[in-house]
Scaffold this motif. Structure first.
Motif, mmCIF file in Angstrom:
data_model
loop_
_atom_site.group_PDB
_atom_site.id
_atom_site.type_symbol
_atom_site.label_atom_id
_atom_site.label_comp_id
_atom_site.label_asym_id
_atom_site.label_seq_id
_atom_site.Cartn_x
_atom_site.Cartn_y
_atom_site.Cartn_z
ATOM 1 N N ALA A 1 0.823 -1.213 0.000
ATOM 2 C CA ALA A 1 0.000 0.000 0.000
ATOM 3 C C ALA A 1 0.857 1.263 0.000
ATOM 4 C CB ALA A 1 -0.932 -0.014 1.215
ATOM 5 N N GLU A 2 1.977 1.230 0.733
ATOM 6 C CA GLU A 2 2.849 2.404 0.816
ATOM 7 C C GLU A 2 3.446 2.761 -0.542
ATOM 8 O OE1 GLU A 2 4.012 4.572 3.539
ATOM 9 O OE2 GLU A 2 1.983 3.893 4.016
ATOM 10 N N VAL A 3 3.889 1.762 -1.288
ATOM 11 C CA VAL A 3 4.512 2.020 -2.593
ATOM 12 C C VAL A 3 3.519 2.662 -3.554
ATOM 13 C CG1 VAL A 3 5.546 0.913 -4.626
ATOM 14 C CG2 VAL A 3 6.280 0.239 -2.331
ATOM 15 N N GLU A 4 2.246 2.356 -3.396
ATOM 16 C CA GLU A 4 1.227 2.944 -4.274
ATOM 17 C C GLU A 4 1.169 4.463 -4.155
ATOM 18 O OE1 GLU A 4 -0.776 1.576 -6.629
ATOM 19 O OE2 GLU A 4 0.478 -0.201 -6.340
ATOM 20 N N ARG A 5 1.716 5.008 -3.091
ATOM 21 C CA ARG A 5 1.720 6.465 -2.919
ATOM 22 C C ARG A 5 2.740 7.150 -3.834
ATOM 23 N NH1 ARG A 5 2.905 7.374 3.169
ATOM 24 N NH2 ARG A 5 2.977 9.534 2.407
ATOM 25 N N ILE A 6 3.681 6.394 -4.364
ATOM 26 C CA ILE A 6 4.698 6.959 -5.261
ATOM 27 C C ILE A 6 4.184 6.899 -6.697
ATOM 28 C CG2 ILE A 6 7.101 6.818 -6.029
ATOM 29 C CD1 ILE A 6 7.677 5.102 -3.541
ATOM 30 N N PRO A 7 4.206 8.013 -7.436
ATOM 31 C CA PRO A 7 3.811 7.955 -8.849
ATOM 32 C C PRO A 7 4.633 6.910 -9.596
ATOM 33 C CG PRO A 7 4.071 10.231 -8.142
ATOM 34 C CD PRO A 7 4.575 9.373 -7.011
ATOM 35 N N ALA A 8 4.005 6.192 -10.499
ATOM 36 C CA ALA A 8 4.662 5.078 -11.184
ATOM 37 C C ALA A 8 5.977 5.489 -11.838
ATOM 38 C CB ALA A 8 3.713 4.485 -12.220
ATOM 39 N N ALA A 9 6.024 6.684 -12.425
ATOM 40 C CA ALA A 9 7.229 7.135 -13.119
ATOM 41 C C ALA A 9 8.383 7.418 -12.167
ATOM 42 C CB ALA A 9 6.916 8.386 -13.942
ATOM 43 N N GLN A 10 8.086 7.597 -10.888
ATOM 44 C CA GLN A 10 9.128 7.939 -9.918
ATOM 45 C C GLN A 10 9.498 6.782 -8.997
ATOM 46 O OE1 GLN A 10 7.431 12.487 -9.478
ATOM 47 N NE2 GLN A 10 8.660 11.678 -7.809
ATOM 48 N N ARG A 11 9.058 5.601 -9.335
ATOM 49 C CA ARG A 11 9.384 4.429 -8.514
ATOM 50 C C ARG A 11 10.749 3.861 -8.894
ATOM 51 N NH1 ARG A 11 3.384 1.554 -8.684
ATOM 52 N NH2 ARG A 11 2.278 3.367 -7.790
ATOM 53 N N VAL A 12 11.763 4.709 -8.765
ATOM 54 C CA VAL A 12 13.147 4.337 -9.071
ATOM 55 C C VAL A 12 13.968 4.490 -7.795
ATOM 56 C CG1 VAL A 12 15.171 4.778 -10.496
ATOM 57 C CG2 VAL A 12 12.872 5.140 -11.446
ATOM 58 N N LEU A 13 14.516 3.396 -7.318
ATOM 59 C CA LEU A 13 15.281 3.381 -6.074
ATOM 60 C C LEU A 13 16.765 3.293 -6.405
ATOM 61 C CD1 LEU A 13 15.464 3.161 -2.979
ATOM 62 C CD2 LEU A 13 15.150 0.679 -3.236
ATOM 63 N N VAL A 14 17.509 4.351 -6.076
ATOM 64 C CA VAL A 14 18.948 4.410 -6.352
ATOM 65 C C VAL A 14 19.708 4.347 -5.035
ATOM 66 C CG1 VAL A 14 20.826 5.756 -7.352
ATOM 67 C CG2 VAL A 14 18.565 5.775 -8.446
ATOM 68 N N THR A 15 20.571 3.331 -4.899
ATOM 69 C CA THR A 15 21.345 3.135 -3.669
ATOM 70 C C THR A 15 22.807 2.862 -4.015
ATOM 71 O OG1 THR A 15 20.877 0.760 -3.641
ATOM 72 C CG2 THR A 15 19.348 2.204 -2.452
ATOM 73 N N ALA A 16 23.614 2.712 -2.959
ATOM 74 C CA ALA A 16 25.044 2.510 -3.157
ATOM 75 C C ALA A 16 25.355 1.126 -3.717
ATOM 76 C CB ALA A 16 25.788 2.723 -1.836
ATOM 77 N N HIS A 17 24.794 0.069 -3.120
ATOM 78 C CA HIS A 17 25.037 -1.260 -3.679
ATOM 79 C C HIS A 17 23.704 -1.975 -3.866
ATOM 80 C CE1 HIS A 17 24.412 -3.469 0.134
ATOM 81 N NE2 HIS A 17 24.800 -4.590 -0.445
ATOM 82 N N ASP A 18 23.729 -2.980 -4.699
ATOM 83 C CA ASP A 18 22.497 -3.584 -5.206
ATOM 84 C C ASP A 18 21.918 -4.586 -4.206
ATOM 85 O OD1 ASP A 18 20.453 -4.139 -6.903
ATOM 86 O OD2 ASP A 18 21.644 -5.213 -8.384
ATOM 87 N N ALA A 19 21.450 -4.061 -3.059
ATOM 88 C CA ALA A 19 20.910 -4.913 -2.003
ATOM 89 C C ALA A 19 19.393 -5.018 -2.032
ATOM 90 C CB ALA A 19 21.348 -4.376 -0.638
ATOM 91 N N PHE A 20 18.743 -4.232 -2.886
ATOM 92 C CA PHE A 20 17.288 -4.104 -2.790
ATOM 93 C C PHE A 20 16.547 -4.696 -3.993
ATOM 94 C CE2 PHE A 20 19.036 -0.822 -0.024
ATOM 95 C CZ PHE A 20 18.326 -1.042 1.133
#
Length: 316
Positions: free
Chosen positions: A191-210
């Motif tokens: 439900a929480e992720v639905e609050r993010i517009p689809a075009a902005q659902r990009v998660l950028v982090t330091a290493h690929d843990a997610f």
């Protein structure tokens, strides 16, 4: 001579008593319950699950505390002594604890201590690919998919029950209660992720843990380093990620609790060099959880913190 004969007779009597029919020997008296199992968990995530399932029925040691990176951790002499004194060692496997796994596998092969790599007990079809060409076929960060983490509860429940059958019903009851909490968490994260517009659902982090988080909850995951923090980020990697951030209008990027923020700060500078600003959206817990007795010191609290931080930074 007489003394020698008496000694031989005494030894023979002792051996006969030890080998005689069990029915003729009274069972030893017990003053109370058996000693709790000595359990070692490598990661905080595994330790937290054991705590929920076993509670005070085990003596639990967590090897890797807050801020420690399992990819690069090397066992100390004290760790080796702890392993030898344990009844059970639970570790993630799939090369998460890269420097430890050879030691843990050798201990398990000797048969003196039960060792279980929980992620390696899962159906391989549920796992995400990593680098098969490097002999590393699967992503080890399985806890970032709550439904996959639920699968681990039965592995730990059954292992504890095999070693401690007297408490099997206790472990089963606690596992069922914990699974109910995990299922509620999974629904909340969706439900929480639905609050993010689809075009902005990009998660950028330091290493690929997610990767599992993205796969389970609909986020595109990008990182500077690979799945292991032992890989080095090149200037080209940083520049390519900066270009992706600019082209996709990504509003925020994230640092991690077990990794220096310098890599993400370098990405932020590279984005500025392309004429745009990107915010650092906060700190995520990737390979370790928070301090004990804090909200992020539990698996449930850590996962809620991560999603709350991501949503607050990416949603308008």
């Amino acid at each position: 001579m007489l003394m020698r004969m008496l000694s031989l007779i005494i030894v023979a009597v002792v051996l006969l008593a030890a080998c005689g029919p069990a029915a003729d020997v009274a069972p030893p008296a017990t003053d109370g319950p058996t000693a709790p199992l000595k359990v070692v968990a490598t990661t905080q995530q595994i330790a937290d699950m054991v705590q929920n399932i076993a509670q005070d029925r085990v003596e639990l040691t967590t090897l890797l505390g807050p801020g420690l990176d399992p990819h690069s951790y090397v066992a100390t002499e004290g760790d080796l002594q702890t392993f030898q004194q344990a009844d059970l060692i639970l570790y993630n496997g799939l090369q998460l604890e890269a420097q430890l796994e050879r030691v843990l596998k050798q201990i398990g092969e000797r048969g003196q201590v039960r060792t279980v790599a929980v992620a390696e007990q899962l159906d391989q079809q549920l796992l995400l690919q990593w680098e098969p060409e490097e002999g590393k076929p699967y992503d080890p960060h399985i806890w970032n998919d709550v439904q996959l983490w639920i699968e681990v509860t039965s592995i730990i429940r059954d292992t504890l029950s095999e070693l401690d059958p007297d408490n099997a019903a206790f472990y089963a009851t606690n596992t069922a209660a914990y699974v109910t909490e995990l299922e509620a968490l999974h629904a909340t994260l969706l439900a929480e992720v639905e609050r993010i517009p689809a075009a902005q659902r990009v998660l950028v982090t330091a290493h690929d843990a997610f990767g599992y988080l993205g796969h389970a909850y609909g986020l595109t995951v990008e990182a500077v380093q690979g799945i292991s923090t032992t890989s080095e980020a090149s200037v080209g990697d940083i520049q390519a990620l900066a270009t992706l951030i600019v082209e996709n209008n990504v509003p925020a990027i994230f640092v991690e609790s077990t990794i220096s923020p310098r890599t993400i700060e370098a990405v932020q500078q590279a984005v500025r060099a392309q004429g745009r600003d990107v915010a650092i959206g906060g700190e995520l817990y990737s390979d370790a959880m928070g301090e004990p007795d804090t909200p992020t010191g539990t698996y449930l609290g850590m996962m809620r913190h991560n999603l709350d931080t991501i949503v607050a930074a990416l949603a308008p």
